[in-house]
Design a protein around this motif. Structure first.
Motif, PDB file in Angstrom:
ATOM      1  N   VAL A 101      13.348  -4.755   5.988  1.00 32.14           N
ATOM      2  CA  VAL A 101      12.907  -3.365   5.903  1.00 32.14           C
ATOM      3  C   VAL A 101      12.742  -3.004   4.431  1.00 32.14           C
ATOM      4  O   VAL A 101      13.694  -3.112   3.648  1.00 32.14           O
ATOM      5  N   GLY A 102      11.541  -2.619   4.066  1.00 32.34           N
ATOM      6  CA  GLY A 102      11.262  -2.216   2.692  1.00 32.34           C
ATOM      7  C   GLY A 102      11.225  -0.704   2.563  1.00 32.34           C
ATOM      8  O   GLY A 102      10.808   0.010   3.479  1.00 32.34           O
ATOM      9  N   SER A 103      11.675  -0.204   1.423  1.00 28.47           N
ATOM     10  CA  SER A 103      11.662   1.233   1.139  1.00 28.47           C
ATOM     11  C   SER A 103      10.656   1.511   0.042  1.00 28.47           C
ATOM     12  O   SER A 103      10.720   0.907  -1.038  1.00 28.47           O
ATOM     13  N   ALA A 104       9.707   2.420   0.313  1.00 32.27           N
ATOM     14  CA  ALA A 104       8.628   2.694  -0.637  1.00 32.27           C
ATOM     15  C   ALA A 104       8.386   4.190  -0.758  1.00 32.27           C
ATOM     16  O   ALA A 104       8.537   4.923   0.216  1.00 32.27           O
ATOM     17  N   ASN A 105       8.028   4.632  -1.949  1.00 33.15           N
ATOM     18  CA  ASN A 105       7.596   6.022  -2.126  1.00 33.15           C
ATOM     19  C   ASN A 105       6.194   6.216  -1.565  1.00 33.15           C
ATOM     20  O   ASN A 105       5.848   7.281  -1.068  1.00 33.15           O
ATOM     21  N   SER A 106       5.367   5.162  -1.666  1.00 36.75           N
ATOM     22  CA  SER A 106       3.991   5.220  -1.168  1.00 36.75           C
ATOM     23  C   SER A 106       3.588   3.828  -0.702  1.00 36.75           C
ATOM     24  O   SER A 106       4.080   2.813  -1.215  1.00 36.75           O
ATOM     25  N   VAL A 107       2.679   3.775   0.275  1.00 38.67           N
ATOM     26  CA  VAL A 107       2.185   2.468   0.740  1.00 38.67           C
ATOM     27  C   VAL A 107       0.788   2.168   0.204  1.00 38.67           C
ATOM     28  O   VAL A 107       0.255   1.079   0.421  1.00 38.67           O
ATOM     29  N   SER A 108       0.207   3.104  -0.532  1.00 40.50           N
ATOM     30  CA  SER A 108      -1.192   2.960  -0.944  1.00 40.50           C
ATOM     31  C   SER A 108      -1.414   1.829  -1.946  1.00 40.50           C
ATOM     32  O   SER A 108      -2.505   1.264  -2.012  1.00 40.50           O
ATOM     33  N   ALA A 155      -0.510  -7.116   6.406  1.00 41.81           N
ATOM     34  CA  ALA A 155      -1.335  -7.723   7.455  1.00 41.81           C
ATOM     35  C   ALA A 155      -0.549  -7.862   8.758  1.00 41.81           C
ATOM     36  O   ALA A 155       0.684  -7.877   8.756  1.00 41.81           O
ATOM     37  N   PRO A 156      -1.250  -7.932   9.903  1.00 42.89           N
ATOM     38  CA  PRO A 156      -0.568  -8.093  11.200  1.00 42.89           C
ATOM     39  C   PRO A 156       0.395  -9.271  11.184  1.00 42.89           C
ATOM     40  O   PRO A 156       0.084 -10.343  10.662  1.00 42.89           O
ATOM     41  N   GLY A 157       1.573  -9.042  11.787  1.00 45.06           N
ATOM     42  CA  GLY A 157       2.592 -10.085  11.830  1.00 45.06           C
ATOM     43  C   GLY A 157       3.480 -10.107  10.609  1.00 45.06           C
ATOM     44  O   GLY A 157       4.440 -10.877  10.554  1.00 45.06           O
ATOM     45  N   ARG A 158       3.146  -9.242   9.617  1.00 40.35           N
ATOM     46  CA  ARG A 158       3.984  -9.169   8.419  1.00 40.35           C
ATOM     47  C   ARG A 158       4.634  -7.783   8.380  1.00 40.35           C
ATOM     48  O   ARG A 158       5.370  -7.438   9.286  1.00 40.35           O
ATOM     49  N   PHE A 159       4.348  -6.997   7.352  1.00 36.07           N
ATOM     50  CA  PHE A 159       4.912  -5.645   7.289  1.00 36.07           C
ATOM     51  C   PHE A 159       3.890  -4.651   7.847  1.00 36.07           C
ATOM     52  O   PHE A 159       3.390  -3.774   7.147  1.00 36.07           O
ATOM     53  N   ASP A 160       3.584  -4.840   9.131  1.00 31.35           N
ATOM     54  CA  ASP A 160       2.514  -4.052   9.747  1.00 31.35           C
ATOM     55  C   ASP A 160       3.045  -2.795  10.446  1.00 31.35           C
ATOM     56  O   ASP A 160       2.280  -2.055  11.065  1.00 31.35           O
ATOM     57  N   VAL A 161       4.355  -2.541  10.372  1.00 31.54           N
ATOM     58  CA  VAL A 161       4.936  -1.321  10.929  1.00 31.54           C
ATOM     59  C   VAL A 161       5.324  -0.400   9.785  1.00 31.54           C
ATOM     60  O   VAL A 161       6.166  -0.750   8.958  1.00 31.54           O
ATOM     61  N   MET A 162       4.679   0.767   9.729  1.00 34.52           N
ATOM     62  CA  MET A 162       4.959   1.724   8.658  1.00 34.52           C
ATOM     63  C   MET A 162       5.525   3.012   9.266  1.00 34.52           C
ATOM     64  O   MET A 162       4.906   3.606  10.149  1.00 34.52           O
ATOM     65  N   ALA A 185       0.682   9.447   5.090  1.00 35.20           N
ATOM     66  CA  ALA A 185       1.047   9.789   6.474  1.00 35.20           C
ATOM     67  C   ALA A 185      -0.185  10.159   7.297  1.00 35.20           C
ATOM     68  O   ALA A 185      -0.273   9.817   8.485  1.00 35.20           O
ATOM     69  N   ILE A 186      -1.152  10.845   6.681  1.00 32.96           N
ATOM     70  CA  ILE A 186      -2.382  11.223   7.386  1.00 32.96           C
ATOM     71  C   ILE A 186      -3.173   9.979   7.781  1.00 32.96           C
ATOM     72  O   ILE A 186      -3.711   9.879   8.887  1.00 32.96           O
ATOM     73  N   ILE A 187      -3.209   8.982   6.886  1.00 31.91           N
ATOM     74  CA  ILE A 187      -3.946   7.748   7.168  1.00 31.91           C
ATOM     75  C   ILE A 187      -3.234   6.894   8.216  1.00 31.91           C
ATOM     76  O   ILE A 187      -3.861   6.363   9.138  1.00 31.91           O
ATOM     77  N   ASN A 188      -1.911   6.777   8.093  1.00 36.43           N
ATOM     78  CA  ASN A 188      -1.172   5.792   8.899  1.00 36.43           C
ATOM     79  C   ASN A 188      -0.470   6.349  10.135  1.00 36.43           C
ATOM     80  O   ASN A 188      -0.249   5.611  11.095  1.00 36.43           O
ATOM     81  N   ASN A 189      -0.088   7.634  10.123  1.00 34.35           N
ATOM     82  CA  ASN A 189       0.759   8.140  11.217  1.00 34.35           C
ATOM     83  C   ASN A 189       0.400   9.557  11.661  1.00 34.35           C
ATOM     84  O   ASN A 189       1.264  10.284  12.153  1.00 34.35           O
ATOM     85  N   PHE A 190      -0.863   9.954  11.497  1.00 33.97           N
ATOM     86  CA  PHE A 190      -1.223  11.347  11.790  1.00 33.97           C
ATOM     87  C   PHE A 190      -0.976  11.724  13.241  1.00 33.97           C
ATOM     88  O   PHE A 190      -0.381  12.760  13.538  1.00 33.97           O
ATOM     89  N   ASP A 191      -1.393  10.882  14.174  1.00 36.51           N
ATOM     90  CA  ASP A 191      -1.232  11.212  15.601  1.00 36.51           C
ATOM     91  C   ASP A 191       0.233  11.287  16.007  1.00 36.51           C
ATOM     92  O   ASP A 191       0.597  12.044  16.913  1.00 36.51           O
ATOM     93  N   ASP A 192       1.070  10.504  15.342  1.00 38.29           N
ATOM     94  CA  ASP A 192       2.492  10.465  15.702  1.00 38.29           C
ATOM     95  C   ASP A 192       3.269  11.670  15.169  1.00 38.29           C
ATOM     96  O   ASP A 192       4.262  12.086  15.771  1.00 38.29           O
ATOM     97  N   PHE A 193       2.843  12.219  14.020  1.00 39.45           N
ATOM     98  CA  PHE A 193       3.614  13.284  13.369  1.00 39.45           C
ATOM     99  C   PHE A 193       2.711  14.422  12.904  1.00 39.45           C
ATOM    100  O   PHE A 193       2.875  14.965  11.812  1.00 39.45           O
ATOM    101  N   GLN A 194       1.758  14.770  13.753  1.00 33.87           N
ATOM    102  CA  GLN A 194       0.758  15.766  13.383  1.00 33.87           C
ATOM    103  C   GLN A 194       1.390  17.092  12.945  1.00 33.87           C
ATOM    104  O   GLN A 194       1.027  17.658  11.916  1.00 33.87           O
ATOM    105  N   PHE A 195       2.364  17.567  13.728  1.00 35.56           N
ATOM    106  CA  PHE A 195       2.958  18.870  13.436  1.00 35.56           C
ATOM    107  C   PHE A 195       3.749  18.838  12.131  1.00 35.56           C
ATOM    108  O   PHE A 195       3.656  19.746  11.308  1.00 35.56           O
TER     109      PHE A 195
END
Length: 453
Positions: A270-277, A285-292, A407-417
């Motif tokens: 598990v990596g901790s990052a201020n930003s993923v950009s 890539a898939p199969g690596r750190f593909d869960v953000m 968050a808008i790019i990677n998880n908008f549908d999950d955390f819209q509110f």
């Protein structure tokens, strides 16, 4: 009994039960434990109200119009529409609301009588003894990501494998290391942090060692979660204009070499990052750190709870501070709502800074007056607020803005509110920071938000 076992026995999906807990604002601690053991009170409720849970699930799974929701719960359409827009503005083009909208959840928010639900949960867990405060949406999102660890049948039935790597991203002080520990707790893994001196080559007890040796040792151990801080810096994309340290390049290569074996060896990184950009796409890539997973600063309601938790943590009932808090009704959450509403985009760390400053100010005031009935007034609260707001720098606001972009790019549908609420809070500072300039002297007194930034 595990939640998934109860759901299977009752023939109600685990996802519907999780959404029910959120819709009816139930404390996680009185429903399930961190490793998804169902609490006795919740199991009793579920068994005795199975018809309602099945009705709830059926409604949840159905796309429905405003008229259909109004008919189901017998409430005015305008109030229903307002409640939906406040909590989940997602709507299909054809006028049907998405199936994640629950008619009964809306009814509860509009004052519907669901006392039969709350009758089962009379003994609330005190703030001091909760696993964590708020963040039910993030907890359940993380649990869905971890489902292959919790339910091996997912691999057999659907071919969904365990993630090898997860990136927790969010602004400084938002609690990424807390959630990494929570992930380890949920899946029953040992939490181990990758110390900076493990990267590159070093000497331990006179013996030369390197990150490759360390990683191989961890892979031999039983069920390990490896936590790597500054992940975005270590895994930065190689560009002509950026200088990536040689030890970081070596770390990238070693992790990419072994990551295909992580699942087999029961190792999760598990990596901790201020930003993923800025992270190299090869790493994500898939199969690596593909869960953000985004880790948000607390919202207004959570800020009130966190402040009360920090103010009362480890206090005896006969302590001076507790008596003073109680005399001011500051031992209850509503006391903190007003000041918490001013702490827009504050991190968890800033909230703790506020409580530490406030405790010291209350102590100093008591030592002067020797009065247990002293008043915690707006003046003392705002002074503590100004102390905590010292970390609310332009750099921090920029980090919040970058986090929102991620968050808008990677998880908008999950955390819209959450995303929309955080953007609104951030925009309030941006508006104040750039007022229209007028010739002559301007008086800015009373603009409390402006003074915080």
């Amino acid at each position: 009994m595990k939640l998934i076992e109860l759901a299977k026995e009752l023939n109600v999906s685990a996802e519907a039960i999780k959404q029910f807990i959120q819709d009816f604002d139930l404390e996680l601690g009185v429903c399930i434990s961190t490793n998804f053991e169902v609490k006795d009170d919740f199991e009793k409720f579920a068994r005795e109200n199975l018809d309602f849970l099945r009705l709830y699930e059926k409604d949840l799974d159905k796309n429905k119009t405003l008229e259909q929701i109004a008919e189901t719960i017998n409430k005015p359409k305008d109030k229903i529409e307002k409640a939906i827009k406040e909590t989940d503005p997602n709507i299909f083009d054809n006028g049907f609301f998405k199936s994640s909208i629950s008619s009964y959840g809306i009814d509860q928010k509009l004052g519907g009588n669901y006392q039969f639900v709350y009758n089962y949960f009379g003994h609330k867990t005190s703030l001091q003894h909760r696993d964590f405060i708020g963040y039910r949406d993030l907890f359940f999102y993380i649990s869905s990501v971890l489902e292959p660890f919790l339910n091996p049948q997912q691999i057999k039935d659907w071919g969904i494998n365990k993630p090898a790597g997860i990136v927790l991203y969010g602004p400084p002080g938002s609690g990424k290391i807390f959630w990494a520990n929570k992930i380890a707790e949920i899946i029953g893994y040992q939490f181990k942090e990758v110390k900076k001196h493990y990267l590159g080559t070093s000497f331990v007890d006179g013996n030369k060692t390197n990150f490759n040796d360390f990683l191989l040792t961890m892979m031999k151990e039983d069920k390990v979660l490896l936590f790597l801080d500054d992940f975005d810096e270590i895994m930065m994309e190689r560009k002509a204009e950026t200088d990536v340290a040689s030890c970081n390049l070596e770390t990238q290569e070693i992790i990419l070499h072994y990551i295909g074996k992580f699942e087999k060896e029961d190792l999760l990184m598990v990596g901790s990052a201020n930003s993923v950009s800025e992270i190299d796409e090869e790493i994500l890539a898939p199969g690596r750190f593909d869960v953000m997973i985004p880790v948000f600063p607390p919202n207004a309601a959570e800020r009130s709870e966190i402040i009360l938790y920090a103010m009362t943590k480890d206090l005896e009932k006969d302590s001076l501070l507790y008596k003073i808090l109680k005399n001011n009704k500051a031992d209850k959450i509503p006391f903190w709502h007003n000041i918490a509403s001013q702490m827009k985009v504050f991190s968890n760390t800033m909230l703790i800074d506020f409580t530490q400053s406030l405790k010291k100010r209350i102590k100093n005031l008591y030592q002067k007056t020797k009065n247990e009935n002293l008043k915690i007034d707006q003046n003392i609260l705002e002074r503590a607020l100004r102390d905590a707001a010292g970390k609310l720098t332009e750099e921090y606001l920029d980090q919040i803005a970058r986090f929102l972009g991620d968050a808008i790019i990677n998880n908008f549908d999950d955390f819209q509110f959450r995303i929309q609420a955080l953007k609104k809070e951030l925009d309030s500072y941006r508006i104040i920071e750039q007022p229209p300039r007028e010739i002559g002297f301007q008086h800015n007194g009373g603009d409390e938000e402006g003074s915080q930034g």
